[in-house]
Design a protein around this motif. Structure first.
Motif, mmCIF file in Angstrom:
data_model
loop_
_atom_site.group_PDB
_atom_site.id
_atom_site.type_symbol
_atom_site.label_atom_id
_atom_site.label_comp_id
_atom_site.label_asym_id
_atom_site.label_seq_id
_atom_site.Cartn_x
_atom_site.Cartn_y
_atom_site.Cartn_z
ATOM 1 N N ALA A 215 0.644 -1.611 -0.113
ATOM 2 C CA ALA A 215 -0.347 -0.048 -0.063
ATOM 3 C C ALA A 215 0.707 1.089 0.211
ATOM 4 O O ALA A 215 0.051 1.899 -0.293
ATOM 5 N N LEU A 216 1.593 0.578 0.788
ATOM 6 C CA LEU A 216 2.706 1.932 0.677
ATOM 7 C C LEU A 216 3.193 2.241 -0.464
ATOM 8 O O LEU A 216 3.600 3.687 -0.757
ATOM 9 N N VAL A 217 3.726 1.779 -1.451
ATOM 10 C CA VAL A 217 4.370 1.345 -2.293
ATOM 11 C C VAL A 217 3.256 2.039 -3.585
ATOM 12 O O VAL A 217 3.653 3.124 -4.510
ATOM 13 N N HIS A 218 2.238 1.406 -3.032
ATOM 14 C CA HIS A 218 0.991 1.816 -4.174
ATOM 15 C C HIS A 218 1.009 3.677 -3.661
ATOM 16 O O HIS A 218 0.952 4.651 -4.737
ATOM 17 N N HIS A 219 1.185 4.315 -2.809
ATOM 18 C CA HIS A 219 1.133 5.930 -2.100
ATOM 19 C C HIS A 219 1.813 6.154 -3.236
ATOM 20 O O HIS A 219 1.394 7.093 -3.065
ATOM 21 N N ILE A 220 3.360 5.886 -3.572
ATOM 22 C CA ILE A 220 4.319 6.340 -3.831
ATOM 23 C C ILE A 220 4.117 6.581 -5.402
ATOM 24 O O ILE A 220 4.866 7.934 -5.387
ATOM 25 N N GLU A 221 3.786 5.633 -5.863
ATOM 26 C CA GLU A 221 3.415 5.591 -7.410
ATOM 27 C C GLU A 221 2.254 6.855 -7.059
ATOM 28 O O GLU A 221 2.742 7.184 -8.597
ATOM 29 N N ARG A 222 1.076 6.617 -6.555
ATOM 30 C CA ARG A 222 -0.074 7.320 -6.642
ATOM 31 C C ARG A 222 0.627 9.478 -6.865
ATOM 32 O O ARG A 222 0.456 10.194 -7.471
ATOM 33 N N ALA A 223 1.858 9.714 -5.526
ATOM 34 C CA ALA A 223 2.262 11.006 -5.681
ATOM 35 C C ALA A 223 2.827 10.827 -6.788
ATOM 36 O O ALA A 223 2.471 12.355 -7.324
ATOM 37 N N ALA A 224 3.615 10.510 -7.538
ATOM 38 C CA ALA A 224 4.521 10.470 -8.291
ATOM 39 C C ALA A 224 3.674 11.204 -9.461
ATOM 40 O O ALA A 224 3.396 11.793 -10.294
ATOM 41 N N TYR A 225 2.300 10.339 -9.515
ATOM 42 C CA TYR A 225 1.752 10.298 -11.228
ATOM 43 C C TYR A 225 0.575 11.124 -11.313
ATOM 44 O O TYR A 225 0.571 12.285 -12.018
ATOM 45 N N ARG A 226 0.536 11.596 -9.179
ATOM 46 C CA ARG A 226 -0.345 13.172 -9.742
ATOM 47 C C ARG A 226 0.260 14.246 -9.863
ATOM 48 O O ARG A 226 0.159 15.274 -10.044
ATOM 49 N N CYS A 227 1.761 14.414 -9.623
ATOM 50 C CA CYS A 227 2.900 15.332 -10.135
ATOM 51 C C CYS A 227 3.381 15.286 -11.377
ATOM 52 O O CYS A 227 4.251 16.090 -12.303
ATOM 53 N N GLY A 228 2.695 14.244 -12.164
ATOM 54 C CA GLY A 228 2.833 14.124 -14.237
ATOM 55 C C GLY A 228 4.086 13.518 -14.389
ATOM 56 O O GLY A 228 4.038 13.123 -15.095
ATOM 57 N N ILE A 229 4.534 12.281 -12.693
ATOM 58 C CA ILE A 229 5.503 11.352 -13.269
ATOM 59 C C ILE A 229 4.456 10.120 -13.889
ATOM 60 O O ILE A 229 4.254 9.385 -12.488
ATOM 61 N N ALA A 230 4.176 9.603 -15.328
ATOM 62 C CA ALA A 230 3.369 7.923 -15.370
ATOM 63 C C ALA A 230 3.506 6.918 -15.038
ATOM 64 O O ALA A 230 3.541 6.272 -14.369
ATOM 65 N N GLU A 231 5.209 7.406 -14.669
ATOM 66 C CA GLU A 231 5.448 5.785 -14.554
ATOM 67 C C GLU A 231 7.066 5.996 -14.328
ATOM 68 O O GLU A 231 8.283 6.003 -13.887
ATOM 69 N N LEU A 232 7.570 4.866 -12.473
ATOM 70 C CA LEU A 232 8.880 5.146 -12.221
ATOM 71 C C LEU A 232 10.150 3.959 -12.435
ATOM 72 O O LEU A 232 11.061 4.599 -12.374
#
Length: 259
Positions: A215-232
């Motif tokens: 869930a934490l990994v998902h949260h960090i990925e979604r935070a990045a997505y909210r910043c316009g970073i589609a894929e880490l």
């Protein structure tokens, strides 16, 4: 032994100063484009050090509430005129994507260690922080939301028991905080952050450490997505884990999780 939750009873000085600056803006009827009082004046008015005022102004700038112009001062920003990446202040050192990649790789490891050390009051404090963030999101108060976001993630490192991870977090603290705060430029999405934090808490309360880390990994990925970073570009992908209070087994929002 002092639990990590005891360190976060009071807001930090920069947060208190940031809230006080917001009050100065409101009480003086300042509008977008208006200049706020100087650093020296704010320090005297608020009985704060100039360093604390500087940190508070930096926080408000990152959240898109102020616009700082070198040699001219700080001005009230137009609401919703910035994209999250416009507020990133560490270009000379790291890209925002690099910080998110670092957090995605390291923070779940810290959580897996901390989860085995959390006391019941610590988990309760994480829940309290997630709930306070949700309240701040409903109030559209990005300063309070940013404070709770910092508290939540800092507690993970405080209790991980690994001095190297803690030292690296301390060294990168400003950039990590920046990555936590810039998504809050989009005020409407702060509720997503609160929901994602609560999913981590629910997994911890259910004793499901792997689910909490996912869930934490998902949260960090979604935070990045909210910043316009589609894929880490890191592996494995995080999963949107949903944990129902009172149940021990979390369920996933898609077929790939927790199998």
């Amino acid at each position: 032994m002092q639990v990590a939750s005891e360190r976060y009873i009071r807001p930090s000085v920069p947060v208190r100063v940031a809230e006080a600056i917001q009050k100065v803006i409101v009480e003086n009827g300042l509008k977008p484009g208006d200049k706020i009082p100087s650093e020296r004046t704010l320090a005297a008015t608020l009985s704060a050090s100039r360093a604390s005022v500087r940190e508070a102004v930096s926080m408000l700038e990152t959240l898109g509430l102020l616009q700082v112009e070198v040699g001219r001062g700080a001005f009230v920003a137009e609401p919703a005129t910035f994209a999250p990446q416009d507020r990133w202040r560490f270009h000379a050192d790291y890209s925002l994507k690099e910080i998110y990649e670092y957090r995605r790789a390291v923070e779940p490891v810290a959580l897996s260690m901390a989860a085995r050390r959390f006391s019941p009051p610590d988990v309760a404090a994480l829940r309290q922080s997630a709930e306070a963030l949700a309240d701040a999101a409903r109030e559209r108060n990005s300063v309070k939301a940013a404070e709770q976001d910092t508290i939540f993630h800092s507690m993970i490192y405080d209790q991980c028991g690994n001095r190297l991870l803690q030292e690296m977090h301390d060294r990168l603290e400003a950039a990590i905080q920046g990555s936590q705060w810039v998504p809050m430029v989009i005020v409407e999405m702060m509720t997503d952050t609160a929901h994602e934090h609560m999913q981590v808490v629910l997994a911890l309360e259910a004793g499901r450490i792997e689910a909490a880390c996912s869930a934490l990994v998902h949260h960090i990925e979604r935070a990045a997505y909210r910043c316009g970073i589609a894929e880490l570009g890191s592996w494995p992908p995080g999963q949107p884990v949903t944990v129902t209070p009172g149940l021990h087994a979390p369920t996933a929002d898609n077929d790939g999780a927790n199998k």
